[in-house]
Design a protein around this motif. Structure first.
Motif, PDB file in Angstrom:
ATOM      1  N   ASP A  26       0.825  -1.213   0.000  1.00 55.02           N
ATOM      2  CA  ASP A  26       0.000   0.000   0.000  1.00 55.02           C
ATOM      3  C   ASP A  26       0.857   1.261   0.000  1.00 55.02           C
ATOM      4  OD1 ASP A  26      -2.390  -1.354  -0.095  1.00 55.02           O
ATOM      5  OD2 ASP A  26      -2.696  -1.302   2.079  1.00 55.02           O
ATOM      6  N   THR A  30       0.541   4.009  -2.886  1.00 51.95           N
ATOM      7  CA  THR A  30       0.221   5.391  -2.522  1.00 51.95           C
ATOM      8  C   THR A  30       1.235   6.361  -3.115  1.00 51.95           C
ATOM      9  OG1 THR A  30      -0.870   4.688  -0.488  1.00 51.95           O
ATOM     10  CG2 THR A  30      -0.097   6.973  -0.566  1.00 51.95           C
ATOM     11  N   HIS A  33       0.544   6.601  -6.824  1.00 51.36           N
ATOM     12  CA  HIS A  33      -0.672   7.387  -7.051  1.00 51.36           C
ATOM     13  C   HIS A  33      -0.362   8.884  -6.981  1.00 51.36           C
ATOM     14  CE1 HIS A  33      -4.709   8.973  -6.772  1.00 51.36           C
ATOM     15  NE2 HIS A  33      -4.379   9.529  -5.623  1.00 51.36           N
ATOM     16  N   HIS A  34       0.374   9.282  -5.944  1.00 47.25           N
ATOM     17  CA  HIS A  34       0.652  10.701  -5.762  1.00 47.25           C
ATOM     18  C   HIS A  34       1.771  11.213  -6.657  1.00 47.25           C
ATOM     19  CE1 HIS A  34      -2.409  11.443  -2.913  1.00 47.25           C
ATOM     20  NE2 HIS A  34      -2.008  10.446  -2.148  1.00 47.25           N
ATOM     21  N   ILE A  67       2.871  10.384   4.925  1.00 53.94           N
ATOM     22  CA  ILE A  67       3.119   8.953   5.107  1.00 53.94           C
ATOM     23  C   ILE A  67       3.701   8.682   6.499  1.00 53.94           C
ATOM     24  CG2 ILE A  67       4.616   7.049   4.379  1.00 53.94           C
ATOM     25  CD1 ILE A  67       4.047   7.863   1.504  1.00 53.94           C
ATOM     26  N   TYR A  74       1.229   1.987   6.772  1.00 57.25           N
ATOM     27  CA  TYR A  74       2.125   1.598   5.689  1.00 57.25           C
ATOM     28  C   TYR A  74       3.199   0.602   6.115  1.00 57.25           C
ATOM     29  CZ  TYR A  74      -0.136   5.529   3.475  1.00 57.25           C
ATOM     30  OH  TYR A  74      -1.065   6.378   2.955  1.00 57.25           O
ATOM     31  N   TYR A 112      -6.625   4.616  -3.613  1.00 58.54           N
ATOM     32  CA  TYR A 112      -5.459   4.809  -2.765  1.00 58.54           C
ATOM     33  C   TYR A 112      -5.590   6.126  -2.023  1.00 58.54           C
ATOM     34  CZ  TYR A 112      -4.068   1.240  -5.959  1.00 58.54           C
ATOM     35  OH  TYR A 112      -4.044   0.112  -6.708  1.00 58.54           O
ATOM     36  N   LYS A 113      -4.926   6.191  -0.895  1.00 57.07           N
ATOM     37  CA  LYS A 113      -4.982   7.396  -0.048  1.00 57.07           C
ATOM     38  C   LYS A 113      -4.317   8.570  -0.729  1.00 57.07           C
ATOM     39  CE  LYS A 113      -4.866   4.608   4.048  1.00 57.07           C
ATOM     40  NZ  LYS A 113      -4.165   4.205   5.221  1.00 57.07           N
TER      41      LYS A 113
END
Length: 113
Positions: A26, A30, A33-34, A67, A74, A112-113
């Motif tokens: 994850d 994440t 994604h970012h 994070i 995480y 995702y966050k």
């Protein structure tokens, strides 16, 4: 694209040796994604010099702070503190390299966050 390839390589290693990493899948998803979300200034510009010149660190949030603030989400559940962290990881190649379907076939970026 180079950073995405690097993250793919890290995931391939993580998949083969999850006990040697303190982060989860994850965390990798994440970050990726970012990388494309532009929500954080972490991945803007082509160099740290360019980021400083545009004052990005002062005008945006950093992904790493977010994070670290939610570190437990995480952390890897597979990490083995007794595993030899000083040894070199020698990954299997060929058929052991697999397609990361959870990343590349995801339906929505919002997963995702």
């Amino acid at each position: 694209p180079v950073f995405l390839q690097f993250m793919e390589a890290v995931w391939q290693l993580w998949r083969q040796f999850p006990e040697n990493f303190e982060f989860s899948e994850d965390a990798l998803k994440t970050i990726i994604h970012h990388l494309f979300s532009c929500y954080f200034g972490t991945f803007l510009c082509n160099s740290e010099k360019e980021r400083q010149g545009l004052q990005i660190p002062y005008r945006s949030r950093t992904l790493w702070a977010v994070i670290l603030a939610d570190r437990n989400s995480y952390n890897s559940r597979y990490q083995d503190p007794q595993s030899s962290s000083s040894s070199v990881l020698i990954p299997k190649t060929g058929a052991s390299i697999v397609f990361w379907s959870e990343l590349y076939l995801r339906r929505q970026l919002c997963d995702y966050k």
